[in-house]
Enzyme design. Structure first.
Site, PDB file in Angstrom:
ATOM      1  N   ASP A 234      -7.199  -0.860  -0.070  1.00  0.00           N
ATOM      2  CA  ASP A 234      -7.019  -2.101   0.689  1.00  0.00           C
ATOM      3  C   ASP A 234      -5.819  -2.904   0.169  1.00  0.00           C
ATOM      4  O   ASP A 234      -5.691  -3.099  -1.048  1.00  0.00           O
ATOM      5  CB  ASP A 234      -8.300  -2.937   0.524  1.00  0.00           C
ATOM      6  CG  ASP A 234      -8.252  -4.230   1.290  1.00  0.00           C
ATOM      7  OD1 ASP A 234      -8.260  -4.176   2.522  1.00  0.00           O
ATOM      8  OD2 ASP A 234      -8.191  -5.305   0.652  1.00  0.00           O
ATOM      9  N   GLU A 304      10.536   1.882   5.139  1.00  0.00           N
ATOM     10  CA  GLU A 304       9.775   1.234   4.053  1.00  0.00           C
ATOM     11  C   GLU A 304       8.447   1.955   3.833  1.00  0.00           C
ATOM     12  O   GLU A 304       8.021   2.193   2.709  1.00  0.00           O
ATOM     13  CB  GLU A 304       9.490  -0.235   4.409  1.00  0.00           C
ATOM     14  CG  GLU A 304      10.658  -1.156   4.209  1.00  0.00           C
ATOM     15  CD  GLU A 304      11.117  -1.211   2.762  1.00  0.00           C
ATOM     16  OE1 GLU A 304      10.265  -1.339   1.865  1.00  0.00           O
ATOM     17  OE2 GLU A 304      12.337  -1.086   2.533  1.00  0.00           O
TER      18      GLU A 304
END
Ligand code: GLC
Length: 579
Positions: A234, A304
């Site tokens: 997460d 990215e």
């Protein structure tokens, strides 16, 4: 002679019987060696379960582990391979489980550790893998670590979190929480501010502290020892913050929470995250069976995103691709461009695609046009399940569950919706209970006399697993058949990906070629509300064949088409086999 013959014979027959029994043994050994080397996550389909909402088994209106166990045969039959379950650890539930107060047990509202062990056993016996969600960036403010850290400036755990002095009578700098307002909260007892990228009740851990790293790696070992198949990590791009506390730059305008828009330049994607990823990967790789790491990676570009794989493919195996999830309009050029970037970026590892999850509006609502929603839902299913990638589904997507947002502020459960109301209604809408049957009032999610934690959407009377199981053309059966193709068609299991008809403004088409010869597959998705005609000349791609058989389509399933002229209905989608 007899005796000699017998003694001579015995070893021979013994040899043959040994050989015969060795053959299955050798085959078994070869099979298990292949299984041990199999990077299963490359050809798996992952299904996200929001445990509060899949199935209630104990009449409290909240889904639970026994409920998940009950629905495993359904998931097996649907055709998925692994389930990712969002957090079920003890938690005050401010962020519905993403605020963890103990990482090594189960929240009683979801069941017990025994229930979890039984779920693992049952899942494994069905050939389903279980992926846990682990929240590394922050804990709950009720976690004993934070309670200790907060107790005094000298507490040995003080440095486990990010504590700083205020500035000019206010917080240390302008950093903002993702969920609104300052990311710093003052603790009056010790007179310092603690940092929280998310809610006030979710203090960030200090990942520069080696004890924190060790504690979290121990947590991961605990679950890997139980046999989980990996983790969804997460919010991991947010593990580090700039130690000099530079202010973040402002952007024009204001957000739904009434704050100035800001670029999280000094709190997101700091280079040190890669050291942590490498450490976690090493840990995962030290376990058998190739545990997988999925990262929540809402990176600004595919370039990215690619960094998450690591310079030597030694970091995250499956960073979730939010670029493709969030196109938010049916645009052939936009999808084509992003898929091209995925395919042509040498740093990009194995792709992971999804459209819906527990934080974003369901795909039906973002991509449907209100008129052709059924066709569009099927087109989206093909877009998700047929490219070269690991697809990740979200519970209820297979029946076309829609967002059902709260109508009144007082009904909102997700604090994001409370702070953001009415501009941001929060995430309740995509977390409503699974619609299993037509039975009123709880659609098979919970017993009829129980009040579910979120209301059952009115659509449940007609949109549910029971109804769609009985309709041959339903979305559910469409998903099932696509999932079957995905697992059995060599071009889809391990074929490459080639863009076709790159200039077509309306139809997004691609080719999948199997690695070892055999039939190729063409997918054509008409992303417009007009009829379109496409043609394919596949000679350049070394694929011969003028005719193709229709494997799957969302408007008609003919037997064969001419590649020189294929008519596609509005939002028509087709998958063809080229022999
Ligand atoms: C992730 C989760 C989201 C949660 C947040 C804070 O984004 O997906 O549900 O609120 O992290 O933990």
């Amino acid at each position: 002679m007899r005796i000699r013959f017998a003694t001579w014979c015995l070893p021979i027959s013994g040899f043959f019987s040994l050989l015969l029994s060795a053959q299955p043994l050798l085959a078994q050994q070869a099979q298990s060696a292949a299984a041990a080397n199999d990077l299963w996550w490359k050809h798996a389909v992952i299904y996200e379960i929001y445990p509060r909402s899949l199935q209630d088994s104990n009449n409290d209106g909240i889904g639970d582990i026994k409920g998940i166990a009950k629905r495993l045969p359904y998931l097996k039959d649907l055709g998925v391979d692994a389930i990712w379950i969002t957090p079920m650890y003890p938690s005050p539930q401010v962020d519905f489980g993403y605020d963890i107060s103990d990482y090594e047990t189960i929240d009683p509202q979801y069941g017990t550790m025994q229930d979890f062990d039984a779920l693992m056993k049952e899942a494994n016996s069905l050939g389903l893998r279980v992926i846990m969600d682990v929240v590394l960036n922050h804990t709950s403010d009720q976690h004993p670590w934070f309670k200790e850290s907060k107790s005094s400036r000298n507490n040995p755990k003080r440095d486990w979190y990010i504590w700083r002095d205020g500035k000019n009578g206010g917080p240390p700098n302008n950093w903002q929480s993702w969920f609104g307002h300052s990311a710093w909260t003052l603790d009056p007892t010790t007179g310092q501010y603690y940092y929280h990228y998310f809610y006030v009740q979710q203090p960030d851990l200090n990942w520069r502290n080696p004890e924190v790293r060790k504690a979290m790696y121990d947590v991961m070992r605990f679950w890997l020892d139980k046999g989980v198949a990996g983790f969804r990590l997460d919010a991991v791009s947010r593990l580090f913050e700039d130690p000099t506390l530079h202010d973040d730059p402002y952007l024009p305008g204001y957000n739904a929470f009434g704050d100035r828009n800001i670029k999280h330049k000094y709190t997101d994607d700091l280079p040190e995250i890669h050291d942590v990823f490498r450490e976690i990967r090493k840990l995962a790789d030290s376990y058998p069976g190739h545990p997988v790491l999925l990262s929540e990676a809402d990176e600004p570009t595919i370039a990215e995103l690619s960094k998450m794989y690591g310079a030597h493919d030694d970091e995250i195996q499956l960073p979730m691709d939010f670029q493709i999830a969030d196109v938010n309009e049916l645009s052939a050029p936009k999808f084509r461009k992003l898929f091209e970037e995925v395919e042509n970026n040498p740093a990009h590892g194995w792709p992971e695609f999804f459209f819906s999850n527990h934080d974003q509006q369901r795909q039906w609502d973002r991509y449907g046009d209100g008129k052709h929603n059924d066709q569009i839902a099927k087109l989206m299913a093909m877009l998700e399940l047929l490219p070269r990638a690991t697809p990740q589904m979200y519970y209820g997507e297979e029946i076309g569950m829609r967002n059902t947002d709260p109508q009144r502020k007082e009904d909102v459960r997700d604090p994001v919706g409370i702070t953001g109301w009415p501009k941001d209604k929060g995430r309740d809408g995509e977390r409503t209970p699974m619609q299993w049957t037509s039975a009123a009032p709880n659609a098979g999610f919970a017993a009829p006399d129980v009040k579910p934690w979120l209301p059952i959407p009115p659509s449940a009377r007609t949109v549910n697993v029971e109804v769609q199981s009985g309709e041959s053309q339903s979305l559910l059966n469409f998903y099932k058949s696509l999932l079957k193709f995905r697992h059995s068609e060599p071009a889809l299991v391990s074929g490459d990906y080639v863009t076709l008809n790159p200039d077509d403004p309306h139809v997004f088409s691609f080719l999948r070629r199997p690695p070892a010869g055999g039939r190729s597959v063409v997918v054509a998705l008409n992303m417009s509300d007009q009829k379109q005609t496409v043609k394919f000349d596949l000679k350049k791609q070394n694929v011969q064949g003028k005719n193709a058989s229709v494997l799957q389509s969302n408007f008609e399933t003919g037997t064969s088409v001419d590649l020189g002229a294929i008519a596609l209905a509005p939002f028509g989608a087709i998958m063809l086999a080229i022999e």
